[in-house]
Write an enzyme that holds these catalytic residues in place. Sequence first.
Site, PDB file in Angstrom:
ATOM      1  N   GLU A  57      -1.919 -15.356  16.024  1.00 42.67           N
ATOM      2  CA  GLU A  57      -2.535 -14.347  15.296  1.00 42.67           C
ATOM      3  C   GLU A  57      -3.833 -13.938  16.303  1.00 42.67           C
ATOM      4  OE1 GLU A  57      -4.431 -14.145  11.611  1.00 42.67           O
ATOM      5  OE2 GLU A  57      -2.210 -14.308  10.747  1.00 42.67           O
ATOM      6  N   GLU A  96       4.355 -17.276   8.821  1.00 38.02           N
ATOM      7  CA  GLU A  96       3.603 -17.516   7.313  1.00 38.02           C
ATOM      8  C   GLU A  96       3.730 -16.621   6.363  1.00 38.02           C
ATOM      9  OE1 GLU A  96      -0.866 -17.355   8.450  1.00 38.02           O
ATOM     10  OE2 GLU A  96      -0.294 -19.325  10.073  1.00 38.02           O
TER      11      GLU A  96
HETATM   12  O1  LIG Z   1      -5.895 -16.613   5.125  1.00 35.60           O
HETATM   13  C1  LIG Z   1      -4.594 -17.804   4.450  1.00 35.60           C
HETATM   14  C2  LIG Z   1      -3.832 -17.941   6.158  1.00 35.60           C
HETATM   15  C3  LIG Z   1      -4.951 -19.048   6.847  1.00 35.60           C
HETATM   16  O2  LIG Z   1      -5.379 -20.348   6.244  1.00 35.60           O
HETATM   17  C4  LIG Z   1      -3.957 -19.174   8.225  1.00 35.60           C
HETATM   18  O3  LIG Z   1      -4.979 -19.984   9.267  1.00 35.60           O
HETATM   19  C5  LIG Z   1      -4.424 -18.206   9.287  1.00 35.60           C
HETATM   20  O4  LIG Z   1      -3.404 -18.241  10.292  1.00 35.60           O
HETATM   21  C6  LIG Z   1      -3.691 -17.087   8.240  1.00 35.60           C
HETATM   22  N1  LIG Z   1      -3.595 -15.500   9.190  1.00 35.60           N
HETATM   23  C7  LIG Z   1      -3.477 -14.716   7.339  1.00 35.60           C
HETATM   24  C8  LIG Z   1      -2.968 -13.277   7.596  1.00 35.60           C
HETATM   25  N2  LIG Z   1      -4.666 -12.082   8.742  1.00 35.60           N
HETATM   26  C9  LIG Z   1      -5.888 -13.264   7.997  1.00 35.60           C
HETATM   27  C10 LIG Z   1      -6.836 -14.508   8.688  1.00 35.60           C
HETATM   28  C11 LIG Z   1      -7.590 -14.108   8.467  1.00 35.60           C
HETATM   29  C12 LIG Z   1      -8.724 -13.159   7.688  1.00 35.60           C
HETATM   30  C13 LIG Z   1      -7.769 -12.036   7.118  1.00 35.60           C
HETATM   31  C14 LIG Z   1      -6.447 -11.688   7.647  1.00 35.60           C
HETATM   32  C15 LIG Z   1      -3.782 -15.507   6.217  1.00 35.60           C
HETATM   33  N3  LIG Z   1      -3.901 -16.792   7.012  1.00 35.60           N
END
Ligand SMILES: OC[C@@H]1[C@@H](O)[C@H](O)[C@@H](O)c2nc(CNc3ccccc3)cn21
Length: 450
Positions: free
Chosen positions: A166, A355
């Site tokens: 990301e 994911e």
């Molecule tokens: O939030 C759930 C997961 C997170 O635990 C993972 O480490 C990360 O790769 C992940 N990315 C998202 C989508 N993007 C996002 C990340 C942080 C805040 C808001 C959106 C969700 N998640």
Amino acid sequence: MSIHKFPQDFKWGVATASYQIEGAYNEDGRGMSIWDTFAHTPGKVKNGDNGNVACDSYHRVEEDVQLLKDLGVKVYRFSVSWPRVLPSGRGEVNQAGLDYYHRLVDALVANGIEPFCTLYHWDLPQALQDEGGWGSRGTIDAFAEYAELMFNEFKGKIKHWITFNEPWCMAFLSNYLGVHAPGNKDLQLAIDVSHHLLVAHGKAVKRFRELGIPGEIGIAPNTAWAVPYRNTEEDIEACLRIYGWSGDWYLDPIYFGEYPKFMLEWYEKLGYKPPVVAGDMDIIRQPIDFIGINYYTSSMNRYNPGEAGGMLSSEAVSLGVAKTDIGWEIYAEGLYQLLRYTADKYGNPNLYITENGACYNDGLEQGGRIHDQRRIDYLAMHLIQASRAIEDGINLKGYMEWSLMDNFEWAEGYGMRFGLVHVDYDTLVRTKKDSYYWYKGVISRNWFER
Ligand SMILES: OC[C@@H]1[C@@H](O)[C@H](O)[C@@H](O)c2nc(CNc3ccccc3)cn21
């Protein structure tokens, strides 16, 4: 009810990340990361939570690999803590850190599970942050050296590699919005970070090829889908800017050797542009083997040049659908649309869903069961869209559910649970939820009825 099937060689898996599960933050020579610093700073993480202990996975390799084996996954996506193997970010190697990942990888391989390694899932060595972090070009070569160390150390054992998890979160969530470590709020810095990480990605891919490492390498952008509020040019363009922000901004340089023009022009109108140095774009555009898609939710957006529209003049309005416990709207159709868009724009490359998962904070019931039916429903809805994408000719090769177990949810701390396995953070006891058993059935049959 319909049957939803998957190809015979579909790579079913689950995903985790180092800072979120390992703990042992100051053991066996591990160096500090920016997330240790950030989480130890009062007010940055809810309840003052941090990853000092997390799920204690550093000390529980056998236990966690047994959970993976019982689940029946084909792959396990995990990330490496850069400061655990290179405490200062470069130079002296911490052999105890490498030994931990050898224990993990050897246990996976011994149980017929393919390791899927993310080199960077946000835990930059603090020593590098002290020199400017991703805002500094010096971090580019530090990452390339770290990647080369890991490629050589695990050559032949790890055959699936992701450079960055990301990039948008690394750049904009962390350096423009200030929500994640290191917590800056500077748009030019975020654009600089984006560019530097892309050059670092390109250098790592180049070394991967030059070293003849067997296997495949890719990157995992968090690509948010956006639905136009009205079918007008203004609202459609407001949506284009949303997934241009987190997806195209990274994938266009890699696939086309240039930033998306519409986003470049948008930033330049605001007085910002990427710090491109001669030769950078050629480094960035090294061919990759797959794109990792992290999908959770979508938004409905409309054009709004005012404050509500923010820097992109794109205001999110409610889709009017159910939300998970973290407040994200559930919109499974968005997964299909995102897969379609990505396949159409980048030449139908190999894709993995690296994911997808849901936050539901169901607790332990009498008898020690956790009835997380809402998570089962969420996963089923999204797997239907994944199966639909494959039937439509999209090269979707695997699905890694987020996450194997409840873990440290960044700025939300431990209050938000995404796991198929419940973790009691006082005792660290793992308890399989109903969704674990449901997903186990899907994997073993390679189809499900819904
Ligand atoms: O939030 C759930 C997961 C997170 O635990 C993972 O480490 C990360 O790769 C992940 N990315 C998202 C989508 N993007 C996002 C990340 C942080 C805040 C808001 C959106 C969700 N998640």
